[in-house]
Motif scaffolding. Structure first.
Motif, mmCIF file in Angstrom:
data_model
loop_
_atom_site.group_PDB
_atom_site.id
_atom_site.type_symbol
_atom_site.label_atom_id
_atom_site.label_comp_id
_atom_site.label_asym_id
_atom_site.label_seq_id
_atom_site.Cartn_x
_atom_site.Cartn_y
_atom_site.Cartn_z
ATOM 1 N N LEU B 355 0.835 -1.200 0.000
ATOM 2 C CA LEU B 355 0.000 0.000 0.000
ATOM 3 C C LEU B 355 0.869 1.250 0.000
ATOM 4 O O LEU B 355 2.013 1.248 0.436
ATOM 5 C CB LEU B 355 -0.920 0.016 1.223
ATOM 6 N N ASP B 356 0.266 2.325 -0.470
ATOM 7 C CA ASP B 356 1.030 3.547 -0.664
ATOM 8 C C ASP B 356 1.571 4.117 0.643
ATOM 9 O O ASP B 356 2.641 4.699 0.670
ATOM 10 C CB ASP B 356 0.155 4.592 -1.361
ATOM 11 N N TYR B 357 0.823 3.971 1.746
ATOM 12 C CA TYR B 357 1.322 4.621 2.955
ATOM 13 C C TYR B 357 2.586 3.946 3.496
ATOM 14 O O TYR B 357 3.386 4.594 4.164
ATOM 15 C CB TYR B 357 0.245 4.782 4.029
ATOM 16 N N GLN B 359 4.834 2.720 1.391
ATOM 17 C CA GLN B 359 5.842 3.263 0.484
ATOM 18 C C GLN B 359 6.207 4.684 0.888
ATOM 19 O O GLN B 359 7.369 5.082 0.797
ATOM 20 C CB GLN B 359 5.287 3.251 -0.935
ATOM 21 N N ALA B 360 5.194 5.443 1.325
ATOM 22 C CA ALA B 360 5.477 6.807 1.770
ATOM 23 C C ALA B 360 6.436 6.773 2.953
ATOM 24 O O ALA B 360 7.382 7.556 3.033
ATOM 25 C CB ALA B 360 4.177 7.510 2.141
ATOM 26 N N ALA B 361 6.197 5.840 3.885
ATOM 27 C CA ALA B 361 7.087 5.733 5.044
ATOM 28 C C ALA B 361 8.481 5.332 4.598
ATOM 29 O O ALA B 361 9.484 5.846 5.100
ATOM 30 C CB ALA B 361 6.526 4.716 6.030
ATOM 31 N N GLN B 362 8.547 4.418 3.610
ATOM 32 C CA GLN B 362 9.870 4.022 3.107
ATOM 33 C C GLN B 362 10.566 5.196 2.430
ATOM 34 O O GLN B 362 11.781 5.335 2.512
ATOM 35 C CB GLN B 362 9.724 2.848 2.138
ATOM 36 N N ALA B 363 9.772 6.052 1.794
ATOM 37 C CA ALA B 363 10.368 7.217 1.139
ATOM 38 C C ALA B 363 10.953 8.183 2.167
ATOM 39 O O ALA B 363 11.778 9.018 1.840
ATOM 40 C CB ALA B 363 9.324 7.939 0.297
ATOM 41 N N PHE B 364 10.514 8.075 3.425
ATOM 42 C CA PHE B 364 11.093 8.875 4.500
ATOM 43 C C PHE B 364 12.266 8.159 5.151
ATOM 44 O O PHE B 364 12.862 8.675 6.089
ATOM 45 C CB PHE B 364 10.059 9.164 5.594
ATOM 46 N N HIS B 375 2.615 0.870 11.254
ATOM 47 C CA HIS B 375 1.756 0.801 10.073
ATOM 48 C C HIS B 375 1.097 -0.551 9.895
ATOM 49 O O HIS B 375 -0.066 -0.627 9.569
ATOM 50 C CB HIS B 375 2.564 1.140 8.818
ATOM 51 N N ASN B 379 -2.954 -2.313 11.568
ATOM 52 C CA ASN B 379 -3.892 -2.609 10.496
ATOM 53 C C ASN B 379 -4.189 -4.093 10.337
ATOM 54 O O ASN B 379 -4.978 -4.465 9.465
ATOM 55 C CB ASN B 379 -3.367 -2.034 9.177
ATOM 56 N N SER C 458 -5.511 4.803 -0.036
ATOM 57 C CA SER C 458 -4.489 3.857 0.424
ATOM 58 C C SER C 458 -3.187 4.560 0.778
ATOM 59 O O SER C 458 -2.259 3.933 1.243
ATOM 60 C CB SER C 458 -4.236 2.791 -0.639
ATOM 61 N N SER C 459 -3.113 5.862 0.573
ATOM 62 C CA SER C 459 -1.831 6.496 0.842
ATOM 63 C C SER C 459 -1.742 7.058 2.248
ATOM 64 O O SER C 459 -0.699 7.551 2.646
ATOM 65 C CB SER C 459 -1.550 7.584 -0.184
ATOM 66 N N ASN C 461 -2.348 6.023 6.313
ATOM 67 C CA ASN C 461 -2.625 4.928 7.252
ATOM 68 C C ASN C 461 -3.891 5.250 8.040
ATOM 69 O O ASN C 461 -3.932 6.248 8.751
ATOM 70 C CB ASN C 461 -1.432 4.776 8.195
#
Lengths: 325, 486, 695
Positions: B355-357, B359-364, B375, B379, C458-459, C461
């Motif tokens: 999921l994108d969130y 990936q967003a965390a990985q981008a940080f 995360h 969930n 989905s972006s 959490n």
């Protein structure tokens, strides 16, 4: 296809080795053979000689993994591990405590086990699918609502109750069939009917409810709406479209237990006095016959792995997406 | 000190579980998005009815987990001397049941033994007749005539007390609703009775009423009778059934306590890291799964028995030995049952990690551990919760089967399984000894059914895939709108 | 005028959601004549699909038609018993759905699913039915029909699947075809094929079509009349040409104004403030009043009726009734989008070269995903998702990466950020090769590069508060030394993206899609990046919300000089905000240059086809769609030579042999096509610029 099966069989080998190591550790490492001997002989008769004799009778007097007293290859083969665990791979199970050959017992007892387990399995699936389809057909009505409540109630009843209650009602009160026992040939029918009936009824609660959720999930999908948009009758929608898709998880889920049916049902066989593998196992547990329990563990694992293999194959047969992709 | 508290291993874990539960409740109350699904659970009539019954069983179980040694003798000059026997608060409450043994079987509410015995009559002759019980119905002078009215009177009195208690509870609930809505208590009661409230108070109170009446009737009768009869050794069956509740609860809950760390750690690890970690974990659970559960449990329990039997010095009292065996059984059940949840969690983690969130965390450049704890874990918790509540009832049922096979709890422990095991041999007798079996099955059914109903409500509330359809409400709303002036 | 074929009269459909029924459709009336295409246009949640399902009586279990009539050829469908309704579905009304993969039964063959309709509604023999099924597939342009009949849906491409759906819906020659977003799930070149097919079929069979869509371009291309839906009601109906010439309802006008286009470059897009109102309420007054620029006091208390105006048009607005005193807004026709004056003052000159000052330089980037097979998981092949991409972005500028789904554009973005490990090539950020960096050094670099994703659901959490979401990156990368400093920064960030700082203590599910996307942008901004990869940031949003987000992105770029790598398939967005554009096909860039160069004079045949396939929201533009045959080939085994050659209308011999080298056509304009290679003297004449001129 053959290459695929060969690959899967090779993949199963490490699992069997793992099972073997677990059982070896459980039976010989956690407790030493001396402990087992002491326990079986009982406190009164424990003498060093008795223990030694008990071990020799069963072949437990050898070293566990490494026989430094032997020479050459025998250093490895003349050990408990080789005798008791490695030989399982060629289905050499050895003898039970009563001296009988375990492999022979297993072969003769498979038949009666299957006579009960297979009908329970087949009739059970058919009955559960029927009930589940009915609830799905009348979904969101009171019939469905109460159907689910009945299912939950039925799955809240102990399996022991189904057996004891069924025996009491059918055999003792109504005298319809013998209360227990088994015979070969056509006579088997009258002994088999009641256990099968009880097995099927006992499985309805959980089975029908589970299948219902599978069907309901399918009914919510877009292709069902398409079928309705084509003017299909609800029965056609249910039987041709929903059932066909719902059967994929149901069948592949059922196939995995198919080989394990050989093992029979512990409870059913012991209550009904059926000379199958289930009662064999239960007797062995109660008599603390370690050799038989160990053999059954290994056999169970083999059958389960065959089940996994069959599941993979059945997927490719039932689901065109897997078959043709 | 009048008593010396004793904390058995399972007690300690039960208390730990209760503390953890309280912590979770506090945490959930503070987080709106966590409260929301629980509110849906609370609005399910069947779920809350199940919860009421479940609460009663939990109360019994907790009372039975408070163990102590009573002070022996009244002599305080020699310091405190405590009895060897370990008892629980429940034992103390049920002393009248526990300490009135009969000789052997007797039917529920009976006043005479099940079997004829040869008794010597006052005139010296001998006669075979049903002897009177030592305690059950002993106060009756002419039982043939008095028994029926006496039982009826006591039952009625008990029911009346139960009803009064229920009225008190219902009034309290109505008052609570009235205060919350700011309306009169009579209107609150009417709304409650019509089932117009969000919270299914009607179902809750109905269940509570039935439960209160049952308990009070049983309590009123238990003083003079054996409500559910007696067992082969003359023990009160009601007492046995109540004692079994704790075993069932312990097995149903502690097993999951053992299983959760395995399942969560390995499931999320396999799904998140993929690659060789996934391969190893998959191999592990396929291997464990491939051994038939009963056989694995049987093998492990047999080995444990050897271990305990060859080391008697390590386990001084039978209660402690039985307790440790129970704990070990939970552990074994946990080891065999974590694989299912592990596989579920692995699958879900595989989905979530894409999921994108994430990936967003990985981008940080957020660390793996933080991604997993912040995360992924939150969930997948709903899956864990659903699995735990669904698992509970199957574990309670499994205990009975395992005890029957002989690899369950210690034979000296009273559990549903041992009760059934002892009673089923008497099925062949004529007239049948049915009460032991019926009581065990009845209690077990009530416990498992209530747990299943509650678990269903939890699943419906937490599983996003389960949509609850209520086709009847819309029509009502439409009618109401049509009636209202446009 | 003939009798209407379909007449919907005051239809009201409610959905039960537990507390209050949602009035998804509330008093909707429309008429549809034989041979006519009526487009029902609206944003998500306006009730257009529920209307279609109400006509079919295929509502979800929680839905009920509570009022109204639906008359098809004189028969009220709502009064029919279910058995008779079944005879109508599939025979008199056909329906096609949005997602062709999900709408076909995965375990039945195409043939079985078509035959089933014929068996149900006709008395054809099996043999006749089979030949009829073949004819049907032929007529919807499915090549090799006899073979396709025995295939399963998963074996077909998306475009073919939708054609099969159409064949199924048309099998019994229905009088009415309902198409619910028939091309939304398809790529733009496939969309052009399917729209043309629907158009042709409708004309040749003379059937009526109810087209449900959110795309003004699709409406302009296909519809005769159009009805605009807002919050469960039709707010305007008009003949198509009249509607596009002069939309009357303030909402319709806003829709046009918020469409991004080249003419609007440099200015902010017009946006509709606020959100769509909840449909669980009973409205008093106009539903659009809260968001309307022309709303006056009576609009909030008096419910406007659908009023006939001139030229067969109706509009639900007080501006066209006697209720309002001041009706000046209605009298002036809205300025057509072309005349809107571009706002001056945009600093960036679209032709200036990024030069040596590029902040990001990607050269020959390759991302290959290995395909494992067999026991030892040997690598048997690679998915060449990205296969040699070279591009550069200067600070404060936007490079748009366009292409159809599966061309690898998203993977480029993730490869640049190292969210997927590149297989080869260099990514140089600010002079530093990211591939050479150690893990901690790369971590520190992550401050400079951030990403905004497509799906606002989905972006974020769902289990984290907005403040926690924004804080995560800052604490991980050490922005703001103390918690208090970071908390202040969170407030500032939320204000910067146009949200109330009070939002920080709430959870994502409490926000609408557009607001979520603002939060996602704030999260990226939190670490003060110099480059943001925008991966289709507006394609999941409605057009009015898209305008808000595009405005915000442009505003941020102006203030912070952020460079955007803007990944999208929406050409309007590219024309509106990008400086340069790169067109991708099957893992490689086939053409790149300034937006002006590429859009005014596309050189590569693929670019030309792609641009010509985009539907234009203007029925007068009779553009020539350059049709592309077939579908995007697999990236596992791309065609030899130029990847595009099997579909290329201008391919010649060398195209199937060698991949063309890059040719510079201008200071920035580069193309990879043999048509522009001087080495082939016999090459066909390169297309001249006039054909594709579309500005």
């Amino acid at each position: 296809m053959i290459a695929y099966i060969v690959r899967r069989v090779l993949y199963a080998l490490p699992i069997l080795i793992g099972v073997n190591l677990i059982t070896f550790a459980l039976f010989f490492v956690v407790n030493t053979p001396d402990d087992m001997a002491r326990m079986q002989l009982g406190a009164k008769r424990v003498t060093p000689q008795a223990i030694e004799r008990w071990k020799v009778e069963r072949g437990y007097d050898k070293p566990l993994l490494w026989n430094s007293g032997a020479s050459g290859l025998e250093q490895l083969t003349d050990t408990i591990f080789y005798d008791k665990s490695v030989r399982l791979f060629v289905f050499d199970f050895g003898n039970a405590d009563d001296g009988r050959d375990i492999a022979h017992e297993i072969l003769t007892r498979m038949g009666p086990s299957l006579a009960i387990a297979l009908p329970v399995f087949l009739v059970g699936i058919a009955v559960n699918i029927t009930f589940a389809l009915m609830m799905a057909f009348f979904r969101a009505s009171y019939l469905d609502l109460w159907g689910v409540v009945v299912c939950v109630a039925m799955m809240s009843i102990s399996g022991l109750f189904y057996i004891i209650g069924g025996q009491y009602l059918v055999s003792k009160l109504w005298h319809l069939v013998p209360i227990s026992g088994f015979a070969g040939g056509p006579d088997a029918l009258k002994f088999v009917v009641l256990p099968v009936l009880i097995g099927v009824v006992g499985g309805i609660g959980a089975g029908a409810r589970w299948y219902r959720t599978i069907f309901l999930e399918e009914i919510g999908k877009d292709y069902v709406r398409t079928a309705r948009a084509k003017g299909m009758r609800e029965s056609v929608v249910l039987f041709r479209h929903v059932l066909k898709n719902g059967l994929i998880p149901i069948l592949t889920g059922a196939v995995v237990v198919l080989p394990s049916l050989f093992l029979g049902s512990l409870l059913m066989e012991s209550f009904f006095g059926i000379p199958g593998l289930g009662s064999y196992t239960i007797d062995a547990i109660q008599a603390q016959d370690f050799a038989v329990v160990r053999s059954m563990v290994f056999l169970g694992a083999v059958l389960y792995i065959i089940g996994l293999l069959l599941t993979d194959i059945s997927y490719t047969l039932v689901d065109p997406r897997v078959r043709l992709a | 000190m009048l008593f010396q508290p004793v904390i058995l291993w399972t007690d300690a874990l039960v208390f730990l579980l209760l503390v953890a539960l309280a912590g979770v409740v506090v945490y959930v109350r503070r987080h709106e998005h966590l409260r929301q699904p629980w509110r849906r659970v609370a609005h399910s009539a069947t779920g809350m009815a199940g919860a009421v019954v479940l609460a009663f069983f939990v109360l019994v179980g907790v009372l039975d987990s408070l163990h102590y040694r009573a002070r022996a003798g009244g002599d305080s000059s020699r310091g405190n001397v405590y009895a060897v026997e370990i008892t629980s608060v429940l034992d103390a409450l049920l002393r009248s049941l526990k300490e009135r043994p009969e000789k052997t079987y007797s039917a529920p509410l009976g006043y005479q033994l099940y079997a004829r015995e040869t008794v010597e009559l006052p005139d010296g002759r001998q006669s075979r007749e049903y002897p009177r019980l030592r305690h059950g119905g002993a106060h009756l002078k002419a039982p043939q005539d008095e028994w029926r009215p006496d039982v009826g009177r006591r039952a009625l009195a008990g029911a009346a007390i139960g009803f009064v208690l229920w009225v008190v509870a219902a009034t309290l609930v109505s008052a609570h609703i009235a205060r919350a809505t700011g309306e009169g208590i009579d209107r609150a009661w009417r709304a409650l009775a019509r089932g117009e409230l969000d919270m299914p108070w009607r179902a809750i109170l109905a269940t509570l009423g039935a439960l209160l009446v049952l308990v009070c009737v049983a309590a009123a009768l238990a003083g003079k009778y054996h409500v559910l009869g007696t067992s082969k050794v003359g023990e009160d069956v009601l007492y046995q059934a109540l004692k079994s509740v704790r075993i069932a609860l312990v097995i149903g809950t502690l097993t999951t306590l053992v299983m959760l760390p395995f399942a969560i750690l390995l499931g999320i690890g396999a799904g998140y890291f993929k690659g060789w970690a996934d391969d190893i974990i998959q191999y592990l659970y396929t291997t464990l799964n491939s051994i038939p559960a009963v056989l694995l449990i049987a093998a492990a329990v047999l080995m444990m028995q050897v271990y305990i039997d060859t080391r008697p010095q390590a386990f001084p009292t039978s209660v402690e030995r039985a307790d440790l065996r129970l704990l070990f059984l939970c552990a074994i059940l946990g080891v065999t049952s974590w694989t299912g949840l592990c596989r579920l969690l692995r699958g879900e983690t595989l989905k979530i990690r894409e999921l994108d969130y994430i990936q967003a965390a990985q981008a940080f450049g957020v660390s793996h551990l933080r991604i997993i704890t912040r995360h992924i874990l939150p969930n997948v918790m709903h899956i864990v919760l659903i699995a735990v509540v669904m698992e509970f009832s199957s574990l309670v049922l499994a205990e009975a089967v395992l005890s029957y096979v002989g690899v369950g709890v210690d034979p000296s422990m009273i559990s549903f399984g041992t009760m059934i095991n002892a009673a089923r041999l008497e099925m062949a007798r004529d007239p049948m000894v049915w009460w032991s079996l019926a009581s065990a099955f009845g209690f077990m059914f009530a416990l498992v059914l209530s747990a299943n109903l509650f678990a269903d409500a939890v699943r419906d509330a937490f599983d996003p895939r389960v949509a609850v359809i209520k086709p009847f409400r819309l029509r009502l709303a439409a009618l109401a709108a049509a009636k209202a002036p446009a | 005028m003939s009798e209407p074929l379909l007449e919907i009269d005051r239809l009201s459909t409610w959905i039960d959601t537990g507390d209050h029924p949602v009035r998804a459709v509330d008093g909707l009336s429309l008429e549809l004549r034989a041979g006519e295409t009526f487009a029902l246009l609206g944003e998500s949640g306006c009730g257009k699909s529920i209307t279609a399902l109400s006509v079919m009586r295929l509502l979800p279990d929680a839905g009920r038609v509570v009022d109204g009539r639906i008359v098809l050829g004189g028969v009220d469908l709502l009064q029919l018993p279910e058995t008779e309704m079944r005879a109508v579905r599939g025979a008199r009304i056909g329906m096609i759905f949005q997602e062709p993969m999900l709408s076909l039964n995965p375990v039945l063959t195409v043939g079985a699913q078509i035959l089933e309709v014929l068996e149900r509604h006709t008395s054809l023999s099996t043999r006749q039915a089979q030949s009829k099924a073949r004819e049907l597939l032929d007529s919807v342009g499915v090549p090799d029909a006899p073979r396709r009949l025995h295939e399963f849906p998963f074996q077909l491409s998306g475009g073919l699947r939708q054609r099969v759906m159409i064949a199924m819906a048309l099998a019994c020659e229905p009088e009415l075809l309902i198409a619910d977003e028939p091309t939304t799930a398809l790529d733009v070149t496939i969309q052009a094929q399917v729209l043309e097919l629907l158009h042709d079929l409708q004309r040749s069979r003379g059937m009526a079509m109810l087209l449900i869509t959110h795309d003004l371009g699709v409406v302009a291309e296909t519809a005769h009349r159009v009805g605009v839906m807002y919050a469960g009601q039709i707010v305007e109906t008009a003949p198509c040409t009249a509607f596009f010439a002069d939309p009357q309802h303030p909402y319709s006008r806003k829709l046009f104004a918020s469409l991004p286009a080249r003419q609007k470059r440099g200015g902010a897009l017009s946006v509709i403030g606020g959100n769509v109102p909840s449909l669980a309420q009973v409205f008093e007054g106009c539903r659009f009043a809260e968001r309307c620029d022309h709303a006056q006091a009576p609009c909030r208390v008096i419910v406007p009726a659908l009023t006939r105006t001139d030229g067969g048009r109706s509009v639900r607005c007080h501006l066209y009734t006697a209720v309002l005193g001041d009706r000046s807004a209605a009298l002036t026709p809205v300025a057509s989008s072309a005349e809107q004056a571009p706002a001056a003052g945009r600093a960036n000159d679209p032709t200036s070269s990024p030069g040596p000052g590029a902040i990001l330089e990607v050269s020959d980037l390759r991302v290959h995903f290995p395909i494992h097979r067999g026991l030892l998981r040997r690598v048997v092949g690679y998915v060449r998702a990205v296969d040699g991409v070279t591009l550069a972005i200067a600070p404060g500028r936007t490079l748009a990466l366009v292409g159809e789904s599966g061309c690898g554009k998203t993977t480029v973005g993730k490869g640049v950020l190292r969210l997927v490990p590149p297989t080869g090539g260099e990514v140089v950020f600010d002079g530093v090769d990211l591939g050479e960096l150690s893990a901690p050094a790369l971590r520190a670099r992550r401050r400079d590069m951030q990403i905004v994703f497509q799906d606002p659901y989905s972006s974020l959490n769902p289990r984290m508060r907005v403040s926690e979401i924004l804080d995560e990156g800052m604490s991980a990368l050490g922005v703001g030394s103390t918690a208090g400093e970071r908390a202040r920064r969170i407030d500032a960030l939320l204000r910067e993206v146009g949200l109330d700082p009070a939002a920080k203590s709430r959870y994502p599910h409490e926000f609408s899609g557009g607001q979520r996307q603002r939060i996602a942008i704030a999260r990226a901004l939190a670490v003060e990046p110099r480059l943001i990869v925008c991966d289709e940031p507006t394609s999941a949003l409605d057009v009015s919300v898209q305008a808000q987000i595009l405005n915000l992105l442009l505003d941020l770029q102006r203030r912070h000089a952020i460079a955007y790598l803007f990944i999208t398939h929406n050409m309007g967005v590219v024309e509106y905000l990008a400086h340069e554009v790169a067109v991708m096909y099957l893992g490689r860039i086939v053409e790149q240059g300034s937006v002006h160069d590429v859009f005014s004079a596309p050189k590569h045949p693929y670019t030309r086809a792609l641009l010509s396939a985009v539907p234009v929201p203007d029925p007068h533009t009779k553009r020539e769609v350059l049709k592309l045959g077939g579908d995007l080939p697999s990236a596992v085994s791309p065609p030899p030579g130029c990847h595009f050659n099997p579909r290329c209308p201008r391919a010649f011999e060398p195209c199937a042999v060698t991949y063309p080298a890059e040719r510079a056509l201008g200071p920035l304009h580069r193309v990879r096509c043999h048509l522009y290679d001087d080495v082939f003297p016999g090459r066909p004449i390169a297309p001249s610029d006039d054909i594709a001129e579309r500005a």
